[in-house]
Design a protein around this motif. Structure first.
Motif, PDB file in Angstrom:
ATOM      1  N   THR A  32     -41.853 -14.359 -39.335  1.00 23.66           N
ATOM      2  CA  THR A  32     -41.650 -12.950 -39.619  1.00 23.66           C
ATOM      3  C   THR A  32     -41.302 -12.739 -40.844  1.00 23.66           C
ATOM      4  O   THR A  32     -40.231 -13.165 -41.578  1.00 23.66           O
ATOM      5  CB  THR A  32     -40.801 -12.227 -38.553  1.00 23.66           C
ATOM      6  N   GLY A  33     -41.934 -11.715 -41.561  1.00 20.56           N
ATOM      7  CA  GLY A  33     -41.485 -11.273 -42.737  1.00 20.56           C
ATOM      8  C   GLY A  33     -41.646  -9.556 -42.779  1.00 20.56           C
ATOM      9  O   GLY A  33     -42.112  -9.193 -41.939  1.00 20.56           O
ATOM     10  N   ILE A  34     -40.560  -9.147 -43.600  1.00 20.33           N
ATOM     11  CA  ILE A  34     -40.496  -7.559 -43.635  1.00 20.33           C
ATOM     12  C   ILE A  34     -41.101  -7.404 -45.034  1.00 20.33           C
ATOM     13  O   ILE A  34     -40.292  -7.881 -46.176  1.00 20.33           O
ATOM     14  CB  ILE A  34     -39.402  -7.310 -43.251  1.00 20.33           C
ATOM     15  N   TYR A  35     -41.637  -6.527 -45.083  1.00 18.41           N
ATOM     16  CA  TYR A  35     -42.300  -5.967 -46.316  1.00 18.41           C
ATOM     17  C   TYR A  35     -41.870  -4.487 -46.489  1.00 18.41           C
ATOM     18  O   TYR A  35     -42.077  -3.802 -45.622  1.00 18.41           O
ATOM     19  CB  TYR A  35     -43.760  -6.112 -46.474  1.00 18.41           C
ATOM     20  N   ARG A  36     -41.331  -4.103 -47.464  1.00 15.75           N
ATOM     21  CA  ARG A  36     -40.873  -2.907 -47.792  1.00 15.75           C
ATOM     22  C   ARG A  36     -41.555  -2.383 -49.177  1.00 15.75           C
ATOM     23  O   ARG A  36     -41.421  -3.069 -50.048  1.00 15.75           O
ATOM     24  CB  ARG A  36     -39.179  -2.599 -47.998  1.00 15.75           C
ATOM     25  N   TYR A  63     -33.100  -6.550 -42.125  1.00 13.01           N
ATOM     26  CA  TYR A  63     -33.168  -7.747 -41.614  1.00 13.01           C
ATOM     27  C   TYR A  63     -32.160  -8.099 -40.330  1.00 13.01           C
ATOM     28  O   TYR A  63     -32.540  -8.683 -39.306  1.00 13.01           O
ATOM     29  CB  TYR A  63     -33.015  -9.150 -42.558  1.00 13.01           C
ATOM     30  N   LYS A  64     -31.053  -7.837 -40.736  1.00 12.22           N
ATOM     31  CA  LYS A  64     -30.014  -7.944 -39.574  1.00 12.22           C
ATOM     32  C   LYS A  64     -30.192  -7.154 -38.191  1.00 12.22           C
ATOM     33  O   LYS A  64     -30.347  -7.675 -37.382  1.00 12.22           O
ATOM     34  CB  LYS A  64     -28.582  -7.540 -40.105  1.00 12.22           C
ATOM     35  N   GLU A  65     -30.745  -5.764 -38.368  1.00 13.41           N
ATOM     36  CA  GLU A  65     -31.210  -5.288 -37.326  1.00 13.41           C
ATOM     37  C   GLU A  65     -32.566  -5.770 -36.542  1.00 13.41           C
ATOM     38  O   GLU A  65     -32.566  -5.790 -35.415  1.00 13.41           O
ATOM     39  CB  GLU A  65     -31.439  -3.618 -37.858  1.00 13.41           C
ATOM     40  N   TYR A  66     -33.447  -6.276 -37.422  1.00 14.19           N
ATOM     41  CA  TYR A  66     -34.678  -6.680 -36.916  1.00 14.19           C
ATOM     42  C   TYR A  66     -34.359  -8.102 -36.023  1.00 14.19           C
ATOM     43  O   TYR A  66     -34.667  -8.273 -34.878  1.00 14.19           O
ATOM     44  CB  TYR A  66     -35.612  -7.052 -37.992  1.00 14.19           C
ATOM     45  N   PHE A  67     -33.512  -8.977 -36.639  1.00 12.06           N
ATOM     46  CA  PHE A  67     -33.203 -10.244 -36.068  1.00 12.06           C
ATOM     47  C   PHE A  67     -32.142 -10.060 -34.717  1.00 12.06           C
ATOM     48  O   PHE A  67     -31.844 -11.029 -33.831  1.00 12.06           O
ATOM     49  CB  PHE A  67     -32.836 -11.295 -37.040  1.00 12.06           C
ATOM     50  N   THR A  68     -31.473  -8.836 -34.781  1.00  9.45           N
ATOM     51  CA  THR A  68     -30.598  -8.742 -33.649  1.00  9.45           C
ATOM     52  C   THR A  68     -31.457  -8.438 -32.489  1.00  9.45           C
ATOM     53  O   THR A  68     -31.306  -8.714 -31.544  1.00  9.45           O
ATOM     54  CB  THR A  68     -29.472  -7.404 -34.018  1.00  9.45           C
ATOM     55  N   ALA A  69     -32.337  -7.499 -32.692  1.00 11.26           N
ATOM     56  CA  ALA A  69     -33.467  -7.057 -31.738  1.00 11.26           C
ATOM     57  C   ALA A  69     -34.402  -8.130 -31.477  1.00 11.26           C
ATOM     58  O   ALA A  69     -34.930  -8.259 -30.065  1.00 11.26           O
ATOM     59  CB  ALA A  69     -34.336  -5.829 -32.299  1.00 11.26           C
ATOM     60  N   ASN A  70     -34.806  -8.978 -32.345  1.00  5.13           N
ATOM     61  CA  ASN A  70     -35.683 -10.182 -31.935  1.00  5.13           C
ATOM     62  C   ASN A  70     -35.034 -11.507 -32.347  1.00  5.13           C
ATOM     63  O   ASN A  70     -35.197 -12.059 -33.559  1.00  5.13           O
ATOM     64  CB  ASN A  70     -37.062  -9.831 -32.922  1.00  5.13           C
ATOM     65  N   ASN A 106     -35.540  -0.374 -35.156  1.00  2.00           N
ATOM     66  CA  ASN A 106     -35.881   0.821 -35.787  1.00  2.00           C
ATOM     67  C   ASN A 106     -36.563   0.522 -37.279  1.00  2.00           C
ATOM     68  O   ASN A 106     -35.725   0.349 -38.141  1.00  2.00           O
ATOM     69  CB  ASN A 106     -34.853   1.874 -35.788  1.00  2.00           C
ATOM     70  N   GLY A 107     -37.794   0.360 -37.296  1.00  3.36           N
ATOM     71  CA  GLY A 107     -38.273   0.125 -38.604  1.00  3.36           C
ATOM     72  C   GLY A 107     -38.735   1.423 -39.416  1.00  3.36           C
ATOM     73  O   GLY A 107     -39.349   1.353 -40.350  1.00  3.36           O
ATOM     74  N   ASP A 108     -38.145   2.365 -39.174  1.00  2.00           N
ATOM     75  CA  ASP A 108     -38.333   3.644 -39.888  1.00  2.00           C
ATOM     76  C   ASP A 108     -37.761   3.607 -41.367  1.00  2.00           C
ATOM     77  O   ASP A 108     -36.647   3.299 -41.500  1.00  2.00           O
ATOM     78  CB  ASP A 108     -37.578   4.765 -39.240  1.00  2.00           C
ATOM     79  N   VAL A 109     -38.607   3.790 -42.167  1.00  7.06           N
ATOM     80  CA  VAL A 109     -38.158   3.729 -43.555  1.00  7.06           C
ATOM     81  C   VAL A 109     -38.780   5.175 -44.259  1.00  7.06           C
ATOM     82  O   VAL A 109     -38.875   5.090 -45.546  1.00  7.06           O
ATOM     83  CB  VAL A 109     -39.011   2.834 -44.365  1.00  7.06           C
TER      84      VAL A 109
END
Length: 173
Positions: free
Chosen positions: A161-165, A145-152, A129-132
């Protein structure tokens, strides 16, 4: 990710034989050789932990061929005047990358990385859920990050992969 491969490795300096117009593939493979985290992951056969899961891909053909490529590249004696011939990977991609068609390195890299991801992405995993939106702005980057890498969970996601906020505030409010 840390260096984890305990086996004996040579330099990894190797020339690749250009077979039937696959120079774009060789260019990408040369760029992957020095990524030790990826090398160690595949040489340690860590991708096999996904065998018991139903993933987006029903095989691990790409993972096995990348492992084979890294094993060959790092067992190769660069003092010999021979070239490494990545025929296993070439034969795997041949249907999509037909030799008489025009292809490029970016197209090949995206295909291979995407295939490696699909071989490790469990179908039943919870989606990220990338909802910000303001309702979710309380989540820390560590939690995201934890949520992203749990799903991926794939090695490819962890390496590429990088995450930009970004938070935009009105200067007049």
């Amino acid at each position: 990710m840390k260096k984890t491969y305990k086996g004996e490795l040579k330099e990894g300096i190797v020339g690749l034989k250009n077979n039937s117009l696959y120079c774009y593939m060789n260019a990408c493979l040369q760029c992957l050789i020095p990524i030790y985290e990826m090398r160690d992951y595949y040489l340690n056969s860590e991708y096999r932990r996904f065998h018991d899961h139903t993933t987006l891909s029903d095989s691990n053909d790409y993972s096995r061929k990348i492992e084979e490529f890294f094993r060959d590249a790092y067992s190769y004696d660069s003092h010999q005047e021979k070239q490494l011939n990545p025929t296993g990977l070439k034969n795997l991609i041949r249907k999509k990358f037909y030799p008489t068609m025009q292809h490029d390195s970016h197209e090949f890299l995206m295909h291979v990385l995407g295939s490696l991801q699909d071989e490790e992405k469990p179908i039943n995993n919870k989606n990220f859920n990338g909802d910000v939106t303001p309702a979710n702005k309380h989540r820390s980057m560590e939690q995201i990050y934890k949520e992203y890498f749990t799903a991926n969970p794939s090695c490819i996601d962890k390496l590429f992969t990088g995450i930009y906020r970004s938070i935009v505030k009105c200067g007049s409010c």
